[in-house]
Scaffold this active site. Structure first.
Site, PDB file in Angstrom:
ATOM      1  N   SER A  37       0.792  -1.232   0.000  1.00 54.26           N
ATOM      2  CA  SER A  37       0.000   0.000   0.000  1.00 54.26           C
ATOM      3  C   SER A  37       0.823   1.280   0.000  1.00 54.26           C
ATOM      4  CB  SER A  37      -0.942   0.017   1.215  1.00 54.26           C
ATOM      5  OG  SER A  37      -0.208  -0.081   2.422  1.00 54.26           O
ATOM      6  N   ASP A 311      -3.463   7.822   8.316  1.00 52.46           N
ATOM      7  CA  ASP A 311      -4.301   6.889   9.063  1.00 52.46           C
ATOM      8  C   ASP A 311      -3.438   6.039   9.984  1.00 52.46           C
ATOM      9  OD1 ASP A 311      -3.106   4.994   7.421  1.00 52.46           O
ATOM     10  OD2 ASP A 311      -4.907   4.534   6.273  1.00 52.46           O
ATOM     11  N   HIS A 314      -0.361   4.649   7.346  1.00 53.75           N
ATOM     12  CA  HIS A 314       0.162   5.266   6.140  1.00 53.75           C
ATOM     13  C   HIS A 314       0.522   6.739   6.344  1.00 53.75           C
ATOM     14  CE1 HIS A 314      -2.499   1.905   4.838  1.00 53.75           C
ATOM     15  NE2 HIS A 314      -1.420   1.625   4.129  1.00 53.75           N
TER      16      HIS A 314
END
Length: 336
Positions: A37, A311, A314
């Site tokens: 991610s 978040d 990240h």
């Protein structure tokens, strides 16, 4: 010569000029991103997985405030190191053929080197991303029409790899079945073996310039710190990340010695981000707490630019930009 032939010739000449200009200026023909991610620009959007981010408030600071599937408030690292403003997801239904020659993203949020890591989140395993790369080469050949030129584009592309974050943070430290079966030394050895297989697969397909990212300081991510009331980083998790990163750095060095026709560089994500986390105000942030999407911040903050993290796991776009100069310098110095 008919109009169709002229159009094809114009496209070929344009692509070749772009490639030559890239070489002459010390830039790269393309960026091809693989892994998780940190780099995913929207490949998860069509998967049946909870590891998705194509909904608000994700993308809040993106152009037109659109959630694109990037795990952040705006652009992610693979966008920022690219030869263009945005690196498109290879599996996006909106991907244009004209985008292929300057690079795409094959990464999937939640993925890892351990097949178990990908399977528990129903995303595409890192090794299976090679299959997408093969399809990309086929499409690029169809677009360019010259196998020799395609070979040059791929050989001069930066291969950006981020893999290991989820294997350690989710699979090892959050899954007793792994942590009780393997010591951290043994498990990271497995990860290095899988990473070796992966890099070999990309090399066999023509990739030659590799920028291999180490993991972030996983014990300092908001999701980890909240386990101790956000007071300190989890030392055992950070230790595991350091063990793994040292082995990744050694692997990259071995590749540099073993494959002289390739170029390999290790990107230290751990210390670059740790410095910002420990000294947020020195880098223009107000806090290392997340802006949103966490038990600590159920209501999104008003100004994401003050937060190191977007978040629970990240970094914000500003955090990526903060550590970007060192990353770009490392890539340029070693791969150009």
């Amino acid at each position: 010569m008919d109009n169709t032939a002229i159009k094809v010739l114009v496209v070929l000449v344009s692509l070749w000029i772009s490639y030559v200009q890239a070489i002459q200026s010390g830039r790269f023909s393309a960026v091809l991103a693989f892994g998780d991610s940190i780099l995913d620009t929207g490949n998860n959007n069509l998967l049946m997985t909870v590891s998705r981010s194509n909904f608000i408030p994700y993308g809040r600071d993106f152009s037109h405030h659109v959630p694109t599937g990037r795990f952040g408030n705006g652009r992610v690292l693979s966008d920022l190191v690219g030869v263009k403003e945005l690196l498109p997801a290879f599996r996006s239904p909106f991907l244009k053929s004209s985008e292929l020659s300057t690079g795409v993203c094959f990464a999937f949020g939640g993925s890892g080197l351990d097949k178990f890591t990908a399977s528990i989140q129903n995303v595409i395993w890192v090794q299976d991303q090679v299959n997408d790369f093969q399809r990309y080469i086929e499409k690029l050949n169809a677009q360019v029409g010259d196998p020799a030129q395609v070979k040059q584009i791929i050989a001069n592309a930066v291969i950006l790899i981020s893999a290991g974050n989820n294997d350690l943070g989710i699979t090892y430290f959050s899954t007793p079945a792994k942590s009780t079966r393997y010591t951290i030394q043994a498990y990271t050895d497995l990860l290095i073996g899988w990473k070796t297989t992966f890099i070999n697969s990309l090399y066999d397909l023509g990739a030659r310039k590799f920028a291999v990212l180490g993991t972030m300081p996983l014990g300092c991510l908001p999701g980890a710190r909240q386990l101790l009331g956000n007071l300190i980083c989890l030392p055992n998790v950070n230790y595991g990340a350091r063990v793994y990163n040292e082995k990744v750095a050694n692997l990259v060095n071995q590749y540099s010695q073993r494959l002289p026709d390739g170029k390999f560089v290790y990107i230290d994500m751990y210390n670059s981000l740790l410095e910002v986390i420990q000294n947020p105000t020195q880098y223009g942030f107000t806090t290392a707490r997340p802006c949103c999407c966490s038990v600590m911040t159920p209501i999104p903050c008003l100004f994401s630019g003050g937060h190191v993290f977007w978040d629970f796991a990240h970094p914000s776009e500003k955090a990526y930009k903060t550590i970007l100069p060192k990353i770009l310098n490392t890539i340029q110095s070693n791969l150009a």
